[in-house]
Write a protein that holds these residues in place. Structure first.
Motif, short mmCIF file in Angstrom:
data_model
loop_
_atom_site.label_atom_id
_atom_site.label_comp_id
_atom_site.label_asym_id
_atom_site.label_seq_id
_atom_site.Cartn_x
_atom_site.Cartn_y
_atom_site.Cartn_z
N UNK A 256 0.79 -1.24 0.00
CA UNK A 256 0.00 0.00 0.00
C UNK A 256 0.82 1.28 0.00
N UNK A 257 2.02 1.24 -0.53
CA UNK A 257 2.84 2.46 -0.55
C UNK A 257 2.66 3.24 -1.83
N UNK A 258 1.73 2.80 -2.75
CA UNK A 258 1.47 3.52 -3.99
C UNK A 258 2.37 3.10 -5.13
N UNK A 259 3.21 2.10 -4.90
CA UNK A 259 4.11 1.59 -5.93
C UNK A 259 3.94 0.08 -6.00
N UNK A 260 3.70 -0.45 -7.23
CA UNK A 260 3.43 -1.87 -7.39
C UNK A 260 4.60 -2.65 -7.95
N UNK A 261 4.30 -3.95 -8.16
CA UNK A 261 5.30 -4.86 -8.72
C UNK A 261 4.56 -6.05 -9.33
N UNK A 262 5.28 -6.88 -10.06
CA UNK A 262 4.68 -8.06 -10.65
C UNK A 262 4.15 -7.82 -12.05
N UNK A 263 3.18 -8.72 -12.48
CA UNK A 263 2.64 -8.65 -13.83
C UNK A 263 1.59 -7.55 -13.94
N UNK A 264 1.49 -6.91 -15.14
CA UNK A 264 0.47 -5.87 -15.32
C UNK A 264 -0.92 -6.47 -15.52
N UNK A 265 -1.98 -5.75 -15.07
CA UNK A 265 -3.38 -6.11 -15.28
C UNK A 265 -4.14 -4.84 -15.66
N UNK A 266 -5.34 -5.01 -16.35
CA UNK A 266 -6.17 -3.88 -16.75
C UNK A 266 -7.28 -3.68 -15.71
N UNK A 267 -7.45 -2.43 -15.29
CA UNK A 267 -8.50 -2.09 -14.33
C UNK A 267 -9.09 -0.72 -14.69
N UNK A 268 -10.41 -0.52 -14.30
CA UNK A 268 -11.05 0.81 -14.46
C UNK A 268 -10.50 1.70 -13.35
N UNK A 269 -9.85 2.82 -13.75
CA UNK A 269 -9.18 3.70 -12.79
C UNK A 269 -9.58 5.16 -13.03
#
Length: 597
Positions: A256-269
């Motif tokens: 939850x620090x605002x920075x991700x990792x791993x594989x990309x996924x599509x989401x409504x943002x």
């Protein structure tokens, strides 16, 4: 009725003659005062030759030739006078342009060609003013030529300019009555902001500024309301949530620090990724919310004392480098293995503890504070006295401590201020800075007789501010050996015989506090002989030989004292100075009485 005045006169004379001829007893002709040929008895206006008979007429006030009201007899001449008419029935007695009534007319009072309802009967003259023989277009206001055609108005309860409901007729061009509009079709009669049905092709239900395709119509104002549009603005992926409107690639954000990792996924943002996801995939510590990005550093603080040493590298960081790493130096740790020492000091011994050192410079690694007994400053001018550590300049000295200074320049080892006896500004001008009992130079004169006033040449004395004995601050003594006299005083009068009466004499006298006798500044009498105390005044006297108290000429003005001398008198009118019983002349007395009478 066509008989003129001359005919009437002939007939009248003829009848009068016949009557006279038929009656031998007839009297003289009847009197005709105004000479109009009609006897006064038959004349309706015996004093006016222009009128003599009665005619029927109706009052014609507007002089249009047709009268109004009932017919009545009027005293006239050959015809009715001005203001009367043999014809009655004027329908407009006060208007000379109208006098007759005519049926089958159509009103046009404003003369615009449009007519009011008809036919009607109108009062007119020769031209049909205000009326027409044939109907024109319907006139909604026959009193104003600007208004003719009628229009419909609809109730406008919300005053938005568009009405709704049952219409009313209204004269076109006139101000609209309050609460009515000339346009029909208000879709929201009670809402001023909405009045017209408008079509739309796109919706923004969640108000995020992005639309989805949707067709319909909505009751609106001049423009479509918010949330409705005729053109697309983006393509909202979730029109029920204003926070989401676009499909984007996101990455799992476990910490939850605002920075991700791993594989990309599509989401409504929206502007940010949904919970549990991040827009960036650079998290260098996926399980630690305080660390997420690689940052370079140029300095290290291994012992954590806050002071760094140069070292370059990269480390997983958060918004800032973690403790122990820095981009810029903090101090310059002279020993990064010991947290208690970090500063290289160049110091001098401070034996007296006044924070100012002296002697040879020494260098060592220590803490943030200079060790006790050392100073970074080597300006101590006396390392044995803690209250003195620097040289201060002075320009005046008070060596004897009498608070008066003498000019002297130099420096002295001191503290925050100059020590006593030293100053940068003068206080007086000490004439002897080795003796505190004297300090001020004064001029003085020798005072041999001790009267407080000296004489001779002035000398300069070093004093305590006052001139000491046997000296004086004045040098004007006029009697150097006499203490009772020391000044020259002017006098204007003298009394040498001490009789209490003075005579004028000006001069000066060496004296003391006041003038001695016989010298004075003010006059007392006017002594006529200042050598004889028995004589001090001049009086007019007359010789008195017979001793009767009244003398006679010649008069004299001797200098005398308080008493009149023997053989003289103040009176001088004795007529016989050889006889003590005679003093006045009787004839003189008689003459005086005559004068007084």
């Amino acid at each position: 009725m066509g008989t003129n005045r001359k005919t009437w006169l002939v007939l009248t004379l003829t009848v009068a003659g016949l009557l006279a001829g038929c009656s031998p007893e007839a009297g003289p002709t009847e009197e005709d005062t105004d000479g109009d040929g009609v006897a006064d008895a038959a004349d309706c206006a015996p004093g006016d030759a222009s009128r003599w008979r009665l005619l029927e007429g109706s009052a014609d006030d507007d002089r249009d030739g047709v009268g109004a009201g009932a017919m009545r007899e009027v005293c006239a001449g050959e015809r009715l006078p001005e203001g009367w008419s043999q014809q009655s029935g004027d329908c407009a007695p006060g208007d000379a342009t109208r006098w007759r009534e005519r049926a089958g007319l159509y009103p046009d009072q404003d003369g615009d060609g449009a007519t009011a309802e008809g036919p009607v009967t109108g009062c007119v003259g020769e031209p049909l003013v205000g009326y027409r023989e044939q109907p024109g277009a319907p006139d909604c206001d026959d009193n104003a030529p600007r208004f003719a055609a009628s229009i419909q108005l609809w109730p406008d309860a919300d005053f938005d300019g568009i009405g709704n409901g049952e219409p009313i007729s209204h004269c076109a061009g006139m101000d609209l009555p309050r609460g009515y509009a000339a346009v029909d079709g208000d879709c929201a009669p009670d809402d001023r902001a909405r009045s017209t049905w408008r079509d739309y092709t796109h919706r923004d239900a969640d108000g995020d500024g992005f639309t989805v395709p949707e067709e319909g119509r909505v009751c609106s104002g001049m423009t479509l309301p918010a949330g409705y549009a005729l053109e697309a603005r983006g393509l909202d992926c979730d029109d029920t949530n204003a926070a989401w409107w676009q499909e984007r690639t996101v990455y799992a954000d476990a910490d939850g620090d605002g920075f991700g990792s791993g594989d990309p996924v599509m989401r409504c943002t929206g502007r940010t990724a949904p919970p549990g996801y991040a827009l960036d995939s650079v998290d260098c510590a996926p399980e630690d919310a305080t660390l997420w990005q690689w940052r370079s550093y140029a300095h290290r603080d291994l012992d954590g004392d806050g002071d760094t040493v140069p070292e370059q590298g990269v480390t997983c960081s958060g918004a800032a480098l973690p403790p122990g790493y820095a981009q810029w130096p903090t101090g310059h740790d002279c020993d990064d293995r010991d947290a208690t020492v970090m500063v290289t000091w160049h110091v001098y011994s401070d034996d007296d503890g006044d924070s100012f050192g002296a002697g040879t410079r020494q260098t060592f690694c220590a803490g943030r504070q200079i060790p006790f007994g050392y100073s970074a400053v080597n300006t101590d001018c006396d390392d044995t006295a803690p209250l003195r550590w620097r040289l201060l300049a002075y320009s005046h000295r008070d060596a004897d401590g009498d608070s008066f200074t003498a000019p002297e320049e130099g420096t002295v080892c001191s503290g925050m201020a100059l020590p006593p006896g030293h100053a940068t500004t003068p206080r007086g001008n000490d004439c002897d800075d080795a003796d505190r009992s004297v300090h001020t130079t004064l001029q003085a004169w020798t005072d041999a007789d001790g009267d407080g006033v000296g004489e001779g040449d002035a000398v300069a004395l070093c004093t305590d501010g006052t001139v000491p004995a046997p000296w004086s601050a004045q040098g004007t003594d006029c009697a150097v050996e006499d203490a009772a006299r020391w000044r020259q005083v002017a006098y204007a009068h003298v009394d040498r015989d001490a009789d209490g009466h003075t005579q004028p004499e000006a001069g000066t006298l060496c004296t003391g506090a006041s003038l001695p006798a016989p010298y004075f500044t003010q006059a007392t009498g006017n002594d006529c002989d200042d050598t004889d105390a028995a004589r001090y005044r001049r009086v007019v006297l007359y010789p008195d030989v017979d001793g009767d108290g009244v003398g006679t000429s010649p008069r004299t003005t001797p200098c005398i004292g308080a008493q009149t001398p023997l053989g003289f008198s103040l009176k001088g009118y004795d007529v016989d100075d050889s006889d003590a019983s005679i003093q006045e002349d009787p004839e003189d007395d008689l003459m005086l009485e005559l004068i007084l009478d």
